[in-house]
Scaffold this motif. Sequence first.
Motif, PDB file in Angstrom:
ATOM      1  N   TYR A  70     -12.039 -18.887  37.851  1.00  0.00           N
ATOM      2  CA  TYR A  70     -13.304 -19.291  37.235  1.00  0.00           C
ATOM      3  C   TYR A  70     -14.177 -18.086  36.889  1.00  0.00           C
ATOM      4  O   TYR A  70     -14.939 -18.121  35.917  1.00  0.00           O
ATOM      5  N   ARG A  71     -14.055 -17.009  37.660  1.00  0.00           N
ATOM      6  CA  ARG A  71     -14.814 -15.798  37.334  1.00  0.00           C
ATOM      7  C   ARG A  71     -14.312 -15.191  36.021  1.00  0.00           C
ATOM      8  O   ARG A  71     -15.110 -14.781  35.172  1.00  0.00           O
ATOM      9  N   ILE A  72     -13.001 -15.166  35.850  1.00  0.00           N
ATOM     10  CA  ILE A  72     -12.429 -14.653  34.607  1.00  0.00           C
ATOM     11  C   ILE A  72     -12.864 -15.524  33.424  1.00  0.00           C
ATOM     12  O   ILE A  72     -13.272 -15.013  32.373  1.00  0.00           O
ATOM     13  N   ILE A  73     -12.781 -16.848  33.591  1.00  0.00           N
ATOM     14  CA  ILE A  73     -13.177 -17.772  32.529  1.00  0.00           C
ATOM     15  C   ILE A  73     -14.651 -17.589  32.175  1.00  0.00           C
ATOM     16  O   ILE A  73     -15.020 -17.552  30.991  1.00  0.00           O
ATOM     17  N   GLU A  74     -15.487 -17.459  33.173  1.00  0.00           N
ATOM     18  CA  GLU A  74     -16.916 -17.295  32.923  1.00  0.00           C
ATOM     19  C   GLU A  74     -17.196 -16.032  32.115  1.00  0.00           C
ATOM     20  O   GLU A  74     -18.023 -16.040  31.181  1.00  0.00           O
ATOM     21  N   ASN A  75     -16.505 -14.942  32.450  1.00  0.00           N
ATOM     22  CA  ASN A  75     -16.699 -13.693  31.718  1.00  0.00           C
ATOM     23  C   ASN A  75     -16.272 -13.839  30.259  1.00  0.00           C
ATOM     24  O   ASN A  75     -16.939 -13.328  29.343  1.00  0.00           O
TER      25      ASN A  75
END
Length: 286
Positions: free
Chosen positions: A122-127
């Motif tokens: 989810y951190r990658i997606i958010e970025n």
Amino acid sequence: MSEHGKNVLSAENICFSIEGNEILKNITLSATEGRFYGIVGPNGSGKTTLIDILCGYRKNDSGEKYLFGRNLDGYGKKEIARKIALVPQNFDMPFSFRVGEVIEMGRHPFTKRFSSLDENDYRIIENVVDDLELQDFLDREFMTLSGGERQRVIFARALAQHTPILFLDESTSNLDPFFTHSLLAVVKKCVEQRGVTVISVFHELNLASLYCDEIIMMKNGEIKSMGKTIDILNEENISSVFGVDSEVIIDEYTDKPFVITRGVIGNDSAGEFRGRIYNKISGGKK
């Protein structure tokens, strides 16, 4: 191609035919870590087919492909998806998904069966969503978007894979100039900050010049020239590969080659060609 960093992908004497028609002829190349490669050439020169073969989507007739030093044919589909992401020219979605769900698909190669995405996913997606400014699209149905909006979402899905290699197949063709440069700037940042290797098919030579470290020129299924962008984008190569008269200057603002095409080269000179076009438009009046 020039030596730079670690070799991540290579092809040796790749050949491919369809019903006896040679599409690719003895293609040999290598791509290294942290470089942006542009593939250019006339329609039908084999650019998309080459990408499909290097991604493992098509089987070549002969020759070898290597991904991080290992024969590409020895990889499983999920293994390849952890190493290579692709933004295609066209993308069909057989079912209705929200934009957020489409982007999340980019993380599926990294999850175990029946497992959910984790905090890192989810951190990658958010970025990626932030970089591509898609916050307001996440709850919309993918199929309700315009062609350009869909293309941005597919870009986001590929970037969410966070792979060391990214292929782009004329992937900005549906985008306006603002989003074309916005997305390619994000891709260029991946090259410079994460060492991603990008291999992209371009229709526009000046767009390739602006973003690519190296250029591969193809014609009739063969590589005609390849090397640093500054060395490859010249009048002689453009004339030989595309059949057009051109002038290449160094743009003062970007310090990159800028191509000005002047007309078709053939039985007539470029000047005669322009004259015929002028007469057709003006009705011969001066």
